[in-house]
Design a protein around this motif. Structure first.
Motif, PDB file in Angstrom:
ATOM      1  N   VAL A 108       0.869  -1.176   0.000  1.00  0.00           N
ATOM      2  CA  VAL A 108       0.000   0.000   0.000  1.00  0.00           C
ATOM      3  C   VAL A 108       0.904   1.223   0.000  1.00  0.00           C
ATOM      4  O   VAL A 108       1.768   1.365   0.873  1.00  0.00           O
ATOM      5  N   LEU A 109       0.728   2.085  -1.005  1.00  0.00           N
ATOM      6  CA  LEU A 109       1.423   3.366  -1.041  1.00  0.00           C
ATOM      7  C   LEU A 109       0.431   4.443  -0.642  1.00  0.00           C
ATOM      8  O   LEU A 109      -0.657   4.530  -1.220  1.00  0.00           O
ATOM      9  N   VAL A 110       0.820   5.225   0.362  1.00  0.00           N
ATOM     10  CA  VAL A 110      -0.035   6.289   0.874  1.00  0.00           C
ATOM     11  C   VAL A 110       0.707   7.608   0.676  1.00  0.00           C
ATOM     12  O   VAL A 110       1.633   7.937   1.419  1.00  0.00           O
ATOM     13  N   PHE A 111       0.320   8.339  -0.371  1.00  0.00           N
ATOM     14  CA  PHE A 111       0.913   9.641  -0.646  1.00  0.00           C
ATOM     15  C   PHE A 111       0.237  10.686   0.233  1.00  0.00           C
ATOM     16  O   PHE A 111      -0.980  10.639   0.439  1.00  0.00           O
ATOM     17  N   VAL A 154      -7.281   2.511  -6.403  1.00  0.00           N
ATOM     18  CA  VAL A 154      -6.788   3.884  -6.441  1.00  0.00           C
ATOM     19  C   VAL A 154      -7.805   4.746  -5.712  1.00  0.00           C
ATOM     20  O   VAL A 154      -9.000   4.665  -5.984  1.00  0.00           O
ATOM     21  N   GLU A 155      -7.315   5.561  -4.792  1.00  0.00           N
ATOM     22  CA  GLU A 155      -8.170   6.556  -4.139  1.00  0.00           C
ATOM     23  C   GLU A 155      -7.371   7.850  -4.068  1.00  0.00           C
ATOM     24  O   GLU A 155      -6.273   7.876  -3.518  1.00  0.00           O
ATOM     25  N   VAL A 156      -7.916   8.902  -4.667  1.00  0.00           N
ATOM     26  CA  VAL A 156      -7.256  10.205  -4.647  1.00  0.00           C
ATOM     27  C   VAL A 156      -8.315  11.238  -4.301  1.00  0.00           C
ATOM     28  O   VAL A 156      -9.399  11.231  -4.872  1.00  0.00           O
ATOM     29  N   HIS A 157      -7.975  12.096  -3.340  1.00  0.00           N
ATOM     30  CA  HIS A 157      -8.944  13.129  -2.977  1.00  0.00           C
ATOM     31  C   HIS A 157      -8.274  14.385  -2.456  1.00  0.00           C
ATOM     32  O   HIS A 157      -7.058  14.441  -2.318  1.00  0.00           O
ATOM     33  N   ASP A 158      -9.073  15.379  -2.190  1.00  0.00           N
ATOM     34  CA  ASP A 158      -8.625  16.676  -1.710  1.00  0.00           C
ATOM     35  C   ASP A 158      -7.763  16.523  -0.454  1.00  0.00           C
ATOM     36  O   ASP A 158      -8.025  15.674   0.396  1.00  0.00           O
ATOM     37  N   ASN A 159      -6.762  17.382  -0.337  1.00  0.00           N
ATOM     38  CA  ASN A 159      -5.832  17.273   0.784  1.00  0.00           C
ATOM     39  C   ASN A 159      -6.433  17.615   2.144  1.00  0.00           C
ATOM     40  O   ASN A 159      -5.832  17.344   3.170  1.00  0.00           O
ATOM     41  N   GLY A 160      -7.607  18.196   2.180  1.00  0.00           N
ATOM     42  CA  GLY A 160      -8.246  18.496   3.450  1.00  0.00           C
ATOM     43  C   GLY A 160      -9.025  17.331   4.042  1.00  0.00           C
ATOM     44  O   GLY A 160      -9.553  17.433   5.140  1.00  0.00           O
ATOM     45  N   ILE A 161      -9.096  16.212   3.310  1.00  0.00           N
ATOM     46  CA  ILE A 161      -9.888  15.060   3.749  1.00  0.00           C
ATOM     47  C   ILE A 161      -8.956  13.935   4.166  1.00  0.00           C
ATOM     48  O   ILE A 161      -8.262  13.353   3.338  1.00  0.00           O
ATOM     49  N   GLY A 162      -8.959  13.601   5.455  1.00  0.00           N
ATOM     50  CA  GLY A 162      -8.131  12.515   5.963  1.00  0.00           C
ATOM     51  C   GLY A 162      -8.724  11.155   5.645  1.00  0.00           C
ATOM     52  O   GLY A 162      -9.924  11.008   5.464  1.00  0.00           O
ATOM     53  N   ARG A 163      -7.851  10.154   5.596  1.00  0.00           N
ATOM     54  CA  ARG A 163      -8.262   8.787   5.271  1.00  0.00           C
ATOM     55  C   ARG A 163      -8.443   7.944   6.521  1.00  0.00           C
ATOM     56  O   ARG A 163      -8.045   8.329   7.612  1.00  0.00           O
ATOM     57  N   ASP A 164      -9.021   6.751   6.350  1.00  0.00           N
ATOM     58  CA  ASP A 164      -9.340   5.836   7.433  1.00  0.00           C
ATOM     59  C   ASP A 164      -8.663   4.491   7.172  1.00  0.00           C
ATOM     60  O   ASP A 164      -8.976   3.821   6.172  1.00  0.00           O
TER      61      ASP A 164
END
Length: 187
Positions: free
Chosen positions: A35-38, A134-144
């Motif tokens: 898993v790569l988490v940018f 692939v999941e890419v989203h706005d930088n203001g939204i944290g992941r789980d």
């Protein structure tokens, strides 16, 4: 063109992991799930909460045979300093990759060129080097991390069972679907 089912491109970057510097390449990802988490950058606000969440679930990823890699355009030296000064990031045992040339972020199509930072991009890669999610989203939204674990389990399941698919909210052990003409219009 979608990155789904494409092969990761060759790369070699410096990384910080568990008190040491090392090199990580595309070859390190082959043969295992990865898993790569940018994330946008060290010493920021949402990023340490995400890296800590991944660290809190690291044993679960490892139990699934998954290596986790955090990736930003910061240097491996900055990763070390952040690891030593942030209680949240200090929990991280997985490698923090330094994408100083921005090539890795470009290859995964998450680089914000004018900012020199990556978007929040998450990629599940199978042992053959194919990008499965692939999941890419706005930088203001944290992941789980728990949702990421669910996606990893689903990707591993459909890889092991190519004639089945995982429906919405599928959890390990739940029923799957077997696509067929008989199933059309019955769901």
């Amino acid at each position: 063109m979608s990155l789904i089912n494409s092969t990761i491109k060759p790369f070699s970057v410096n990384a910080f992991q568990q008190g040491a510097f090392r090199t990580v390449t595309d070859e390190d990802l082959k043969g295992r799930w990865s898993v790569l988490v940018f994330y946008p950058g060290d010493f920021t606000f949402v990023c340490p909460t995400e890296l800590e969440d991944l660290a809190d679930h690291h044993a679960e990823f490892q139990a699934l045979g998954v290596d986790v890699y955090g990736v930003s355009t910061d240097s491996h030296f900055a990763h070390k300093a952040w690891h030593e000064t942030s209680a949240a990031v200090g929990k991280v045992q997985y490698a923090l990759l330094a994408d100083l040339t921005h090539q890795l972020s470009r290859d995964f199509e998450v680089l914000i060129e004018d900012a020199g930072q990556a978007l929040r991009g998450t990629f599940v890669i199978d042992p053959q080097g194919l990008i499965r999610t692939v999941e890419v989203h706005d930088n203001g939204i944290g992941r789980d991390a728990t949702e990421l674990l669910r996606k990893v389990r689903a990707a591993q399941y459909i890889t092991a069972h190519p004639n089945e698919v995982c429906p919405a909210k599928w959890e390990e052990g739940a029923e799957t679907l077997t696509p067929s003409l008989d199933l059309v219009g019955k769901i």
